[in-house]
Design a protein around this motif. Structure first.
Motif, short mmCIF file in Angstrom:
data_model
loop_
_atom_site.label_atom_id
_atom_site.label_comp_id
_atom_site.label_asym_id
_atom_site.label_seq_id
_atom_site.Cartn_x
_atom_site.Cartn_y
_atom_site.Cartn_z
N PRO A 193 0.40 -1.37 -0.08
CA PRO A 193 -0.31 -0.18 -0.33
C PRO A 193 1.31 1.38 -0.44
O PRO A 193 0.31 2.00 -0.67
CB PRO A 193 -0.71 -0.42 1.39
CG PRO A 193 -0.90 -1.31 1.05
CD PRO A 193 0.07 -1.96 0.67
N TRP A 194 1.78 1.44 0.46
CA TRP A 194 3.15 2.12 0.54
C TRP A 194 3.55 2.72 -0.97
O TRP A 194 3.43 4.20 -0.64
CB TRP A 194 4.01 2.78 1.38
CG TRP A 194 3.45 2.67 2.73
CD1 TRP A 194 2.99 3.90 4.41
CD2 TRP A 194 2.14 1.65 3.96
NE1 TRP A 194 1.83 3.27 5.50
CE2 TRP A 194 1.59 1.89 5.13
CE3 TRP A 194 2.02 0.31 3.60
CZ2 TRP A 194 0.85 1.09 5.62
CZ3 TRP A 194 2.09 -0.54 4.53
CH2 TRP A 194 0.62 0.56 5.69
N PHE A 195 3.83 1.71 -1.21
CA PHE A 195 4.30 1.79 -2.79
C PHE A 195 3.34 2.29 -3.53
O PHE A 195 4.15 2.83 -4.65
CB PHE A 195 5.24 0.62 -3.00
CG PHE A 195 6.28 0.27 -2.04
CD1 PHE A 195 7.40 0.80 -2.48
CD2 PHE A 195 6.03 0.04 -1.10
CE1 PHE A 195 8.40 0.91 -1.78
CE2 PHE A 195 7.36 -0.58 -0.45
CZ PHE A 195 8.51 0.24 -0.93
N GLU A 196 1.73 1.91 -3.41
CA GLU A 196 1.10 2.97 -4.39
C GLU A 196 1.12 4.72 -3.97
O GLU A 196 0.74 5.37 -4.80
CB GLU A 196 -0.27 1.59 -3.89
CG GLU A 196 -1.48 3.00 -4.76
CD GLU A 196 -2.76 1.80 -4.40
OE1 GLU A 196 -2.96 0.73 -4.61
OE2 GLU A 196 -4.00 2.61 -4.32
N ARG A 197 1.25 4.53 -3.04
CA ARG A 197 1.42 6.73 -2.78
C ARG A 197 2.59 7.34 -2.42
O ARG A 197 2.71 8.89 -2.80
CB ARG A 197 0.35 6.22 -1.25
CG ARG A 197 -0.30 5.85 -0.89
CD ARG A 197 -1.02 5.45 0.79
NE ARG A 197 -2.02 5.68 0.16
CZ ARG A 197 -2.13 4.13 0.54
NH1 ARG A 197 -2.01 3.15 -0.01
NH2 ARG A 197 -4.11 3.71 0.21
N VAL A 198 3.45 6.09 -3.37
CA VAL A 198 5.50 7.06 -3.56
C VAL A 198 4.71 8.09 -4.85
O VAL A 198 6.41 9.56 -4.09
CB VAL A 198 6.05 6.70 -3.40
CG1 VAL A 198 7.15 5.45 -2.38
CG2 VAL A 198 6.12 5.32 -4.80
N GLU A 199 4.06 7.82 -5.09
CA GLU A 199 4.25 9.54 -6.59
C GLU A 199 3.41 10.57 -5.84
O GLU A 199 3.76 11.53 -5.89
CB GLU A 199 3.62 8.29 -7.72
CG GLU A 199 4.11 9.59 -8.93
CD GLU A 199 3.01 8.85 -10.18
OE1 GLU A 199 2.59 10.54 -10.87
OE2 GLU A 199 3.00 7.70 -9.98
N LYS A 211 -7.04 -0.10 -7.02
CA LYS A 211 -5.78 1.32 -6.66
C LYS A 211 -6.94 2.62 -6.97
O LYS A 211 -7.63 2.39 -7.31
CB LYS A 211 -5.13 0.53 -7.60
CG LYS A 211 -4.19 1.81 -8.03
CD LYS A 211 -2.66 1.36 -9.07
CE LYS A 211 -1.63 1.98 -9.35
NZ LYS A 211 -1.68 3.01 -9.52
N PHE A 212 -6.31 3.49 -6.37
CA PHE A 212 -6.47 4.41 -6.83
C PHE A 212 -5.12 5.32 -7.64
O PHE A 212 -4.14 5.34 -7.41
CB PHE A 212 -6.31 5.39 -5.60
CG PHE A 212 -8.00 5.17 -4.45
CD1 PHE A 212 -9.22 5.65 -4.91
CD2 PHE A 212 -8.10 4.92 -3.50
CE1 PHE A 212 -10.61 5.41 -4.38
CE2 PHE A 212 -9.33 4.94 -2.75
CZ PHE A 212 -10.59 4.97 -2.98
N ASP A 263 -3.28 10.41 -8.27
CA ASP A 263 -4.21 12.52 -8.72
C ASP A 263 -4.83 12.46 -7.47
O ASP A 263 -4.88 13.19 -6.40
CB ASP A 263 -4.59 12.91 -9.49
CG ASP A 263 -3.98 13.21 -10.40
OD1 ASP A 263 -2.52 13.22 -10.15
OD2 ASP A 263 -4.15 13.10 -12.13
N VAL A 264 -5.87 11.41 -7.19
CA VAL A 264 -6.92 11.19 -5.89
C VAL A 264 -5.59 10.73 -4.91
O VAL A 264 -5.91 11.46 -3.43
CB VAL A 264 -8.17 9.56 -5.89
CG1 VAL A 264 -8.43 8.98 -5.45
CG2 VAL A 264 -8.45 9.55 -7.58
N HIS A 265 -5.13 10.10 -4.77
CA HIS A 265 -3.99 10.21 -3.96
C HIS A 265 -3.88 10.84 -2.90
O HIS A 265 -3.38 11.32 -1.43
CB HIS A 265 -2.63 9.01 -3.63
CG HIS A 265 -3.26 7.96 -3.98
ND1 HIS A 265 -3.95 6.96 -2.29
CD2 HIS A 265 -3.04 6.14 -3.93
CE1 HIS A 265 -4.29 5.48 -2.26
NE2 HIS A 265 -4.28 5.04 -3.12
N LYS A 266 -3.24 12.44 -3.79
CA LYS A 266 -2.43 13.17 -4.31
C LYS A 266 -3.84 14.08 -2.98
O LYS A 266 -3.08 15.07 -2.40
CB LYS A 266 -2.03 13.65 -4.71
CG LYS A 266 -1.50 15.20 -4.33
CD LYS A 266 -0.74 15.37 -6.33
CE LYS A 266 0.22 16.63 -5.28
NZ LYS A 266 0.78 17.16 -7.25
#
Length: 240
Positions: free
Chosen positions: A179-185, A216-217, A220-223
């Motif tokens: 999960p944290w690697f999905e958010r790195v960008e 997956k999100f 942009d959505v995570h940001k």
């Protein structure tokens, strides 16, 4: 898996009993810890009722179930409550033994748990760097620490000579780390992976996993969510 709904906060009505033979997940759509449990539920095809919680304005009925007020928790139709993401995942793997995600070999399973223990020391840096940066403070020491820890994670894959952390197919440890690697960008940390080619290859492979794809999100959505979280006004229902 039941669709996620708007989060329930203070003053909301407590949901009724969990239907017989079903399992209920209390979650938050953008929580990486809850995503671990959701990945396992999805990978195993377990029919689930999902209830999202407003973690800033937690309902009293939720605190009665879990005084720590954290997500995820699982609740069974017999009223059992299981807390802590890694524990919920192991529970699901034992209760629903079809498509086992942990290895059956005790040593191989212990290896995954040892790696998870190491990885748990990496997670705080994923938060600390963007939050420190947001305050306008220097993050170079934190960046160096994260790069060093990611380099060690990269070395695990190099030494194993496998596509994933547990072998040549996705296993439990991959879902617990992902999960944290999905958010790195979205969290502007991708540059910390520059010296970790095998880890980058693993990220590319994980993005093709059916359970990862289903949940997956976009960056942009995570940001958007993470920005609202850092500003102290988390938008839990963003995009609904």
């Amino acid at each position: 898996m039941a669709s996620s709904q708007k989060c329930l906060g203070k003053g909301s009505c407590a949901p009724g009993p969990v239907p017989k033979g079903k399992i209920r997940l209390y979650s938050m759509r953008f929580c990486p810890y809850a995503q671990r449990t959701r990945l396992v539920l999805t990978a195993k095809g377990i029919e689930t009722e999902t209830i999202n919680i407003n973690l800033k304005e937690k309902p009293q009925w939720y605190l009665d179930k879990n005084p720590l007020g954290l997500v995820p928790i699982l609740e069974t139709s017999s009223g059992q409550v299981i807390c802590e993401s890694a524990i919920t995942c192991e529970y699901l793997d034992e209760m629903y033994p079809e498509k086992k995600l942990f290895p059956s070999d005790p040593f191989a399973k212990a290896q995954q748990k040892m790696l998870l223990e190491d990885y748990s020391k990496v997670i705080p840096l994923f938060y600390k760097i963007p939050m420190t940066r947001n305050k306008g403070e220097d993050v170079s020491a934190l960046e160096a620490e994260l790069k060093e820890k990611l380099s060690k994670l990269n070395k695990v894959l190099v030494n194993k000579k496998t596509k994933y952390f547990g072998g040549d197919s996705v296993t439990m440890i991959d879902y617990l780390i992902w999960p944290w690697f999905e958010r790195v960008e979205a969290w502007q940390l991708k540059y910390c992976l520059d010296g970790a080619p095998e880890l980058n290859n693993w990220i590319v492979r994980m993005q093709e996993d059916p359970a990862v794809k289903a949940l997956k999100f976009s960056a942009d959505v995570h940001k958007v969510f993470f920005t609202s979280f850092i500003e102290g006004k988390p938008n839990y229902d963003y995009g609904l």
